[in-house]
Design a protein around this motif. Structure first.
Motif, PDB file in Angstrom:
ATOM      1  N   LYS A 237     -14.373  17.413  17.299  1.00  0.00           N
ATOM      2  CA  LYS A 237     -15.575  16.630  17.572  1.00  0.00           C
ATOM      3  C   LYS A 237     -16.657  16.951  16.533  1.00  0.00           C
ATOM      4  N   PRO A 238     -17.399  15.951  16.080  1.00  0.00           N
ATOM      5  CA  PRO A 238     -18.470  16.192  15.112  1.00  0.00           C
ATOM      6  C   PRO A 238     -19.746  16.659  15.795  1.00  0.00           C
ATOM      7  N   SER A 239     -20.495  17.500  15.101  1.00  0.00           N
ATOM      8  CA  SER A 239     -21.818  17.889  15.607  1.00  0.00           C
ATOM      9  C   SER A 239     -22.890  16.940  15.090  1.00  0.00           C
ATOM     10  N   GLN A 240     -22.608  16.299  13.958  1.00  0.00           N
ATOM     11  CA  GLN A 240     -23.495  15.294  13.387  1.00  0.00           C
ATOM     12  C   GLN A 240     -22.657  14.083  12.983  1.00  0.00           C
ATOM     13  N   VAL A 241     -23.270  12.913  13.040  1.00  0.00           N
ATOM     14  CA  VAL A 241     -22.561  11.684  12.700  1.00  0.00           C
ATOM     15  C   VAL A 241     -23.383  10.871  11.716  1.00  0.00           C
ATOM     16  N   GLU A 297     -25.685   9.850  -2.896  1.00  0.00           N
ATOM     17  CA  GLU A 297     -26.806  10.658  -3.385  1.00  0.00           C
ATOM     18  C   GLU A 297     -27.377  11.505  -2.256  1.00  0.00           C
ATOM     19  N   SER A 298     -27.750  10.862  -1.155  1.00  0.00           N
ATOM     20  CA  SER A 298     -28.194  11.538   0.055  1.00  0.00           C
ATOM     21  C   SER A 298     -27.740  10.712   1.244  1.00  0.00           C
ATOM     22  N   TYR A 299     -27.335  11.359   2.318  1.00  0.00           N
ATOM     23  CA  TYR A 299     -26.836  10.640   3.481  1.00  0.00           C
ATOM     24  C   TYR A 299     -27.634  11.037   4.719  1.00  0.00           C
ATOM     25  N   TRP A 300     -27.686  10.119   5.669  1.00  0.00           N
ATOM     26  CA  TRP A 300     -28.446  10.297   6.902  1.00  0.00           C
ATOM     27  C   TRP A 300     -27.543  10.920   7.958  1.00  0.00           C
ATOM     28  N   ALA A 301     -27.882  12.116   8.396  1.00  0.00           N
ATOM     29  CA  ALA A 301     -27.093  12.857   9.379  1.00  0.00           C
ATOM     30  C   ALA A 301     -27.817  12.825  10.718  1.00  0.00           C
ATOM     31  N   VAL A 302     -27.126  12.347  11.753  1.00  0.00           N
ATOM     32  CA  VAL A 302     -27.717  12.177  13.080  1.00  0.00           C
ATOM     33  C   VAL A 302     -27.018  13.119  14.058  1.00  0.00           C
ATOM     34  N   PRO A 303     -27.755  13.856  14.871  1.00  0.00           N
ATOM     35  CA  PRO A 303     -27.102  14.740  15.854  1.00  0.00           C
ATOM     36  C   PRO A 303     -26.166  13.951  16.764  1.00  0.00           C
ATOM     37  N   ALA A 304     -24.962  14.456  16.967  1.00  0.00           N
ATOM     38  CA  ALA A 304     -24.009  13.785  17.853  1.00  0.00           C
ATOM     39  C   ALA A 304     -24.622  13.662  19.245  1.00  0.00           C
ATOM     40  N   GLY A 305     -24.456  12.506  19.860  1.00  0.00           N
ATOM     41  CA  GLY A 305     -25.006  12.272  21.185  1.00  0.00           C
ATOM     42  C   GLY A 305     -26.376  11.636  21.177  1.00  0.00           C
ATOM     43  N   ALA A 306     -26.994  11.488  20.007  1.00  0.00           N
ATOM     44  CA  ALA A 306     -28.304  10.843  19.931  1.00  0.00           C
ATOM     45  C   ALA A 306     -28.178   9.376  20.314  1.00  0.00           C
ATOM     46  N   GLU A 307     -29.218   8.833  20.923  1.00  0.00           N
ATOM     47  CA  GLU A 307     -29.183   7.441  21.367  1.00  0.00           C
ATOM     48  C   GLU A 307     -29.472   6.465  20.243  1.00  0.00           C
ATOM     49  N   THR A 308     -30.269   6.875  19.264  1.00  0.00           N
ATOM     50  CA  THR A 308     -30.551   6.035  18.099  1.00  0.00           C
ATOM     51  C   THR A 308     -30.478   6.896  16.846  1.00  0.00           C
ATOM     52  N   ALA A 309     -30.537   6.215  15.707  1.00  0.00           N
ATOM     53  CA  ALA A 309     -30.475   6.930  14.423  1.00  0.00           C
ATOM     54  C   ALA A 309     -31.836   7.439  13.974  1.00  0.00           C
ATOM     55  N   HIS A 313     -31.684  13.068   9.723  1.00  0.00           N
ATOM     56  CA  HIS A 313     -32.352  13.666   8.564  1.00  0.00           C
ATOM     57  C   HIS A 313     -31.456  13.490   7.339  1.00  0.00           C
ATOM     58  N   TRP A 314     -32.051  13.601   6.159  1.00  0.00           N
ATOM     59  CA  TRP A 314     -31.310  13.424   4.911  1.00  0.00           C
ATOM     60  C   TRP A 314     -30.651  14.725   4.479  1.00  0.00           C
ATOM     61  N   GLU A 315     -29.430  14.587   3.968  1.00  0.00           N
ATOM     62  CA  GLU A 315     -28.731  15.712   3.340  1.00  0.00           C
ATOM     63  C   GLU A 315     -28.158  15.239   2.012  1.00  0.00           C
ATOM     64  N   LYS A 316     -28.007  16.147   1.077  1.00  0.00           N
ATOM     65  CA  LYS A 316     -27.551  15.782  -0.263  1.00  0.00           C
ATOM     66  C   LYS A 316     -26.060  15.450  -0.272  1.00  0.00           C
ATOM     67  N   GLY A 317     -25.719  14.373  -1.015  1.00  0.00           N
ATOM     68  CA  GLY A 317     -24.336  13.973  -1.176  1.00  0.00           C
ATOM     69  C   GLY A 317     -23.727  14.545  -2.452  1.00  0.00           C
ATOM     70  N   PRO A 318     -22.514  14.158  -2.777  1.00  0.00           N
ATOM     71  CA  PRO A 318     -21.817  14.722  -3.937  1.00  0.00           C
ATOM     72  C   PRO A 318     -22.315  14.182  -5.266  1.00  0.00           C
ATOM     73  N   GLY A 319     -22.953  13.027  -5.253  1.00  0.00           N
ATOM     74  CA  GLY A 319     -23.558  12.470  -6.449  1.00  0.00           C
ATOM     75  C   GLY A 319     -22.611  12.288  -7.619  1.00  0.00           C
ATOM     76  N   GLN A 320     -23.098  12.704  -8.783  1.00  0.00           N
ATOM     77  CA  GLN A 320     -22.371  12.457 -10.017  1.00  0.00           C
ATOM     78  C   GLN A 320     -21.060  13.236 -10.096  1.00  0.00           C
ATOM     79  N   GLU A 321     -20.958  14.327  -9.351  1.00  0.00           N
ATOM     80  CA  GLU A 321     -19.713  15.100  -9.389  1.00  0.00           C
ATOM     81  C   GLU A 321     -18.534  14.243  -8.917  1.00  0.00           C
ATOM     82  N   LEU A 322     -18.735  13.487  -7.843  1.00  0.00           N
ATOM     83  CA  LEU A 322     -17.674  12.606  -7.354  1.00  0.00           C
ATOM     84  C   LEU A 322     -17.492  11.403  -8.268  1.00  0.00           C
ATOM     85  N   LEU A 323     -18.581  10.769  -8.665  1.00  0.00           N
ATOM     86  CA  LEU A 323     -18.475   9.558  -9.483  1.00  0.00           C
ATOM     87  C   LEU A 323     -17.841   9.849 -10.838  1.00  0.00           C
TER      88      LEU A 323
END
Length: 505
Positions: A237-241, A297-309, A313-323
């Motif tokens: 189960k995820p803690s954030q979605v 670049e940055s993705y929106w992480a929402v606590p699992a079980g939240a009713e809305t988005a 909060h923002w967290e950094k993505g893989p960016g240029q390393e993946l691309l």
């Protein structure tokens, strides 16, 4: 990319006799229409099995094809379905897909076809499976899910199977061998038919744009088979979605609910999962649209079980390393990408897109509020893709009819028309065709002058999406010639001439 134009029409929106678009004759007829209309691109949505809400962006597999798209007539031509069975499967043509009816009737029909496969056909299926390792896991996932009454993998009673323990898989493959073979055969049919369709499309000088959804479903073969690639607890189960904050589409944001990636693990693995994913996509598409590009670049992480988005909060993505990996790994295949750079963007997102050399998207329905709006044609860079709207937008008619007074006034002043829906529709198409964008893509509904009833998806709304279908007889020669004349006027195709395609329209 040369200056050109194309049309966005999902596979499920094609007309046909069996309740949903397929990879058969109607798809080829539409490609003939594109050719006659001077279009060089056909954009489709993801073509995998649909998931929650019948969304192609919530698929149980990032690799598999949608069984509902299999051309039944082709199976009949192979002697796998009888004329009587095909006749019984036909439904009256409507402008909506009835997914519940199809889910109830299509699998039993395909099982009849599977039961008539010849020994040579079954060997071809085995060869296909050997060349596509993902099929083994996907077919077992489908078989086990059915065995456990449709339960998600994280609710399966066998803990070892739930955890994808290697020592238990062989026993389940043997126990569910018939169903595993059936689901493997379905994928063989899909990919064989897709390859034939793509050869036909490319043979007419047309290319296909397809999506890679940024995320995958929690209840999917991908997450079940490779849990380490995702941020999950010991119970799966995820803690954030995933989701996005409040934006143009939704005041509460969009709570997608997908598991987030374990980017640290993926980086240490050399992004092997993404390499395999893109390798699968380039077998289907000529250009890949990276859905929700800003999430890299940055993705929106929402606590699992939240009713809305809203509470994310923002967290950094893989960016240029993946691309960088995706841009260099497939040097031999001439892979091209489009960045779906919509939503709440930052300078960092623009910089990531430009460093990767990817064209971004300009949506005309977002343009009309002030002269400095980046989506207005006079503000475009040449290296971009202009859209009337995406699958998440209304049709042009529905959009204009629903505009407020201030936006409507700007639309009419910019386009030089006054209080006339049809004139606005045509003027928006002209402004997109006439822009400096390398590629202009319109929804098919916008050439058909259809209203909000033909909208494909309303983000944040779970019902009545992903079901609009084009009725038979709409792709007329007159419409093709009208589109071609517009396309030629703005230097995106050759002038109108008689072609062999005319006879099929």
């Amino acid at each position: 990319m040369e200056r050109a134009s194309g049309i966005l029409l999902p596979i499920f929106s094609l007309p046909g006799r069996y309740g949903i678009g397929s990879l058969g004759r109607e798809a080829r007829d539409f490609v003939d229409f594109l050719k006659e209309a001077g279009q060089k691109w056909w954009q489709v949505l993801p073509v995998g099995p649909v998931g929650s809400g019948n969304s192609p962006y919530a698929s149980p597999s990032t690799f598999a094809g949608n069984p509902l798209y299999i051309d039944l007539d082709a199976l009949g031509a192979e002697g796998l379905l009888t004329a009587a069975e095909l006749a019984e499967a036909q439904v009256p043509s409507t402008d909506k897909v009835d997914y519940e009816a199809l889910k109830a009737t299509r699998e039993p029909l395909l099982r009849k076809a599977f039961g008539r496969m010849s020994p040579e056909g079954l060997r071809a299926v085995e060869d296909f499976s050997a060349k596509n390792p993902w099929v083994r896991e996907y077919a077992l996932y489908c078989a086990a899910r059915a065995y456990f009454g449709g339960a998600a993998w994280y609710d399966w009673p066998d803990q070892a199977l739930r955890r994808h323990e290697p020592w238990v898989l062989a026993g389940w493959r043997e126990k569910l061998a018939e169903d595993v073979a059936f689901h493997t055969c379905i994928q063989y049919w899909f990919f064989t038919q897709w390859a034939a369709l793509k050869q036909y499309v490319n043979g007419l000088g047309i290319k296909i744009i397809g999506d890679i959804p940024i995320y995958v479903s929690l209840d999917s073969a991908d997450v079940w088979a490779e849990r380490e690639q995702f941020l999950l607890d010991s119970d799966g189960k995820p803690s954030q979605v995933a989701g996005v904050p409040p934006d143009y589409f939704s005041a509460d944001g969009q709570l997608w609910g997908n598991p987030l990636y374990n980017w640290g693990y993926m980086k240490a693995d050399g992004f092997g999962w993404w390499i395999r994913r893109v390798d699968g996509a380039i077998r289907l598409f000529d250009t890949i649209r990276i859905d929700h590009f800003r999430g890299l670049e940055s993705y929106w992480a929402v606590p699992a079980g939240a009713e809305t988005a809203k509470v994310g909060h923002w967290e950094k993505g893989p960016g240029q390393e993946l691309l960088r990996v995706l841009n260099t790994w497939f040097w031999y295949a001439d892979v091209h990408y489009i960045a779906e750079d919509l939503g709440l963007l930052t300078d960092a997102v623009h910089e990531l897109r430009d460093q990767a050399g990817l064209p971004g998207m300009k949506v005309l329905q977002f343009a009309f509020d002030n002269p400095g709006n980046a989506y207005l044609p006079h503000n475009y860079p040449a290296h971009c893709i202009c859209y009337t709207g995406t699958h998440d937008n209304n049709t042009l008619v529905g959009w204009y009819d629903g505009t407020g007074e201030k936006e409507r006034d700007f639309v009419e002043r910019y386009l030089g028309v006054r209080d006339d829906t049809e004139a606005v529709r045509k003027a928006v198409l002209r402004s997109g065709q006439g822009s400096v964008a390398e590629l202009f893509v319109a929804q098919m509904q916008d050439y058909l002058a259809l209203g909000a009833e033909a909208r494909v998806n309303v983000p944040g709304v779970a019902e009545d999406n992903w079901c609009w279908r084009m009725l038979p007889g709409k792709t007329t020669l007159a419409l093709a010639q009208e589109i071609r004349q517009l396309t030629y006027t703005f230097g995106r195709c050759a002038p109108l001439t008689e072609t062999a395609a005319c006879d099929k329209l």
